[in-house]
Design an enzyme around this catalytic site. Structure first.
Site, PDB file in Angstrom:
ATOM      1  N   HIS A  29      -5.059  -9.075  -3.174  1.00  0.00           N
ATOM      2  CA  HIS A  29      -3.884  -8.229  -3.411  1.00  0.00           C
ATOM      3  C   HIS A  29      -2.967  -8.257  -2.205  1.00  0.00           C
ATOM      4  O   HIS A  29      -3.421  -8.326  -1.063  1.00  0.00           O
ATOM      5  CB  HIS A  29      -4.271  -6.802  -3.808  1.00  0.00           C
ATOM      6  CG  HIS A  29      -4.921  -5.989  -2.728  1.00  0.00           C
ATOM      7  ND1 HIS A  29      -4.184  -5.315  -1.768  1.00  0.00           N
ATOM      8  CD2 HIS A  29      -6.219  -5.718  -2.459  1.00  0.00           C
ATOM      9  CE1 HIS A  29      -5.018  -4.659  -0.974  1.00  0.00           C
ATOM     10  NE2 HIS A  29      -6.259  -4.897  -1.355  1.00  0.00           N
ATOM     11  N   ASP A  58      -7.098  -5.216   5.192  1.00  0.00           N
ATOM     12  CA  ASP A  58      -7.065  -4.880   3.760  1.00  0.00           C
ATOM     13  C   ASP A  58      -5.676  -5.166   3.207  1.00  0.00           C
ATOM     14  O   ASP A  58      -4.844  -4.275   3.182  1.00  0.00           O
ATOM     15  CB  ASP A  58      -7.470  -3.420   3.574  1.00  0.00           C
ATOM     16  CG  ASP A  58      -7.581  -3.044   2.109  1.00  0.00           C
ATOM     17  OD1 ASP A  58      -7.533  -3.942   1.257  1.00  0.00           O
ATOM     18  OD2 ASP A  58      -7.694  -1.849   1.818  1.00  0.00           O
ATOM     19  N   GLU A  92      -2.710  -3.108  -6.182  1.00  0.00           N
ATOM     20  CA  GLU A  92      -4.127  -2.728  -6.071  1.00  0.00           C
ATOM     21  C   GLU A  92      -4.288  -1.340  -5.473  1.00  0.00           C
ATOM     22  O   GLU A  92      -5.102  -0.545  -5.921  1.00  0.00           O
ATOM     23  CB  GLU A  92      -4.878  -3.767  -5.227  1.00  0.00           C
ATOM     24  CG  GLU A  92      -6.397  -3.675  -5.342  1.00  0.00           C
ATOM     25  CD  GLU A  92      -7.038  -2.715  -4.366  1.00  0.00           C
ATOM     26  OE1 GLU A  92      -8.206  -2.367  -4.574  1.00  0.00           O
ATOM     27  OE2 GLU A  92      -6.388  -2.285  -3.392  1.00  0.00           O
ATOM     28  N   GLU A  93      -3.503  -1.063  -4.441  1.00  0.00           N
ATOM     29  CA  GLU A  93      -3.682   0.204  -3.716  1.00  0.00           C
ATOM     30  C   GLU A  93      -3.216   1.409  -4.535  1.00  0.00           C
ATOM     31  O   GLU A  93      -3.486   2.543  -4.161  1.00  0.00           O
ATOM     32  CB  GLU A  93      -2.946   0.157  -2.368  1.00  0.00           C
ATOM     33  CG  GLU A  93      -3.461  -0.913  -1.409  1.00  0.00           C
ATOM     34  CD  GLU A  93      -4.865  -0.630  -0.871  1.00  0.00           C
ATOM     35  OE1 GLU A  93      -5.487   0.372  -1.287  1.00  0.00           O
ATOM     36  OE2 GLU A  93      -5.324  -1.426  -0.040  1.00  0.00           O
ATOM     37  N   GLU A 117     -11.552  -8.899  -0.632  1.00  0.00           N
ATOM     38  CA  GLU A 117     -11.493  -7.650   0.117  1.00  0.00           C
ATOM     39  C   GLU A 117     -12.302  -7.844   1.407  1.00  0.00           C
ATOM     40  O   GLU A 117     -13.167  -8.718   1.478  1.00  0.00           O
ATOM     41  CB  GLU A 117     -12.119  -6.513  -0.709  1.00  0.00           C
ATOM     42  CG  GLU A 117     -11.279  -6.055  -1.880  1.00  0.00           C
ATOM     43  CD  GLU A 117     -10.074  -5.212  -1.478  1.00  0.00           C
ATOM     44  OE1 GLU A 117     -10.003  -4.767  -0.318  1.00  0.00           O
ATOM     45  OE2 GLU A 117      -9.195  -5.023  -2.334  1.00  0.00           O
ATOM     46  N   HIS A 299      -6.974   1.043   5.984  1.00  0.00           N
ATOM     47  CA  HIS A 299      -6.181   2.251   5.682  1.00  0.00           C
ATOM     48  C   HIS A 299      -6.039   3.166   6.905  1.00  0.00           C
ATOM     49  O   HIS A 299      -5.632   4.324   6.760  1.00  0.00           O
ATOM     50  CB  HIS A 299      -6.762   3.066   4.513  1.00  0.00           C
ATOM     51  CG  HIS A 299      -6.840   2.309   3.209  1.00  0.00           C
ATOM     52  ND1 HIS A 299      -6.994   2.934   1.992  1.00  0.00           N
ATOM     53  CD2 HIS A 299      -6.779   0.991   2.950  1.00  0.00           C
ATOM     54  CE1 HIS A 299      -7.045   2.018   1.024  1.00  0.00           C
ATOM     55  NE2 HIS A 299      -6.912   0.831   1.598  1.00  0.00           N
TER      56      HIS A 299
HETATM   57 ZN   LIG Z   1      -7.940  -3.913  -0.527  1.00  0.00          ZN
END
Ligand SMILES: [Zn+2]
Length: 324
Positions: A29, A58, A92-93, A117, A299
């Site tokens: 993603h 990520d 995706e997020e 991922e 994140h």
């Molecule tokens: Zn991810």
């Protein structure tokens, strides 16, 4: 390569490499959790062997690993064993609402699915189990009134929301791996008014489908505590739990023979974070997740990748795809 045009989010990208009737699917993603402009505040940099930047772990690193693995095969005149289809989605997020169907359709056509991922922890363990993720919105309506002159005429949506939050959090059962988290709360407009409105965003994590259904029902059946207030809950389970399956365990064992010569000790982990691997796993295809970068802090502000691990992860994916 083809673009799958979108209106609400960025376009998704689908590309094929190699030939053959059998398909293997790579999931990547391109979106991150960071607001536009974060790159100006925290530009890409490498310091003491660690690469920093918003979304680097990520999963910008995962996309780079996938592309370099395919390039490596080409440079060595090696064809992938099966036709490789790669999906790079843009949502995706935020729950993959516009790409889910595409992912499920392509997963159904695939013999294996590899998700880029990040690996788990400092070892970059593969993720063979993931918690299911639910997303809910709670809207509370009360009645506005002057907080000083006639508070008795008001019904505080903020007070009602406080009751709702406590109940929602009490649904958490760490022993079962179930968590309910009210992550965002907003309500009221000014200090001296009894608040007429409040809303909250709620995150649910569960390890088993049965538990998902049980807690989902509990959340959706929230009722007001204060007379005259109303509570409306929308949402539901977004990603089904990915339980460690026999076919995934077999796939993990079969890729260990490629990891060993590279000096990679492939361990496995069960994690709470969601990914598109869960949609693929739910259609019954063997899925390995966590083949992307090794680092820490997805994140989070301190997010980084270990630069020296990147070529090793590229070599691992290239070997898996080439079958040698
Ligand atoms: Zn991810």
């Amino acid at each position: 390569m083809r673009l799958v045009p979108q209106e609400e989010v960025g376009d998704h990208l689908v590309a094929d490499v190699g030939e053959g009737d059998q398909q293997v699917l790579l999931l990547c993603h391109m979106d991150t959790v960071w607001p536009t402009g974060t790159i100006q505040q925290r530009p890409f940099r490498v310091e003491a062997g660690l690469g920093y930047g918003p979304g680097i772990l990520d999963m910008k690193a995962g996309i780079a690993i996938a592309l370099h693995a395919l390039e490596t095969l080409k440079a060595h005149n090696l064809a992938p064993q099966q036709r490789v289809r790669i999906i790079v989605n843009s949502d995706e997020e935020v729950g993959s609402t516009t790409s889910r169907q595409l992912i499920e359709e392509e997963a159904r056509k695939s013999a294996q699915v590899y998700c880029l991922e990040p690996g788990a922890g400092k070892e970059g363990a593969l993720k063979t189990g993931r918690k299911g993720v639910g997303m809910f919105q709670v809207r509370v309506t009360g009645r506005a009134a002057h907080a000083g002159n006639e508070p008795e005429k008001g019904i505080s949506a903020v007070e009602e929301m406080a009751h709702q939050i406590l109940r929602l959090h009490s649904l958490t059962d760490l022993g079962r791996g179930t968590t309910v988290n009210v992550g965002v709360v907003q309500g009221g407009t000014v200090r001296n008014q009894v608040a007429a409105f409040a809303e909250a965003m709620v995150d649910l994590r569960v390890t088993k489908m049965q538990e998902a259904e049980r807690v989902e029902k509990e959340i959706l059946s929230s009722t007001p505590v204060l007379a005259g207030a109303s509570v409306e809950v929308t949402g539901g389970l977004n990603r089904p739990p990915m339980e460690r399956s026999e076919s995934t365990a077999l796939l993990l064992n079969s890729v260990r023979r490629f990891a060993d010569p590279l000096g990679i000790n492939l361990s496995e982990a069960q994690v709470g974070g969601g990914s598109d691997a869960q949609f693929a796993a739910a259609v019954g295809v063997p899925v390995l997740d966590g083949l992307g970068g090794v680092g820490e802090g997805p994140h989070a502000d301190h997010e980084y990748v270990v630069v020296a691990e990147l070529p090793r992860r590229v070599a691992l994916l290239a070997s898996i795809l080439a079958g040698k």
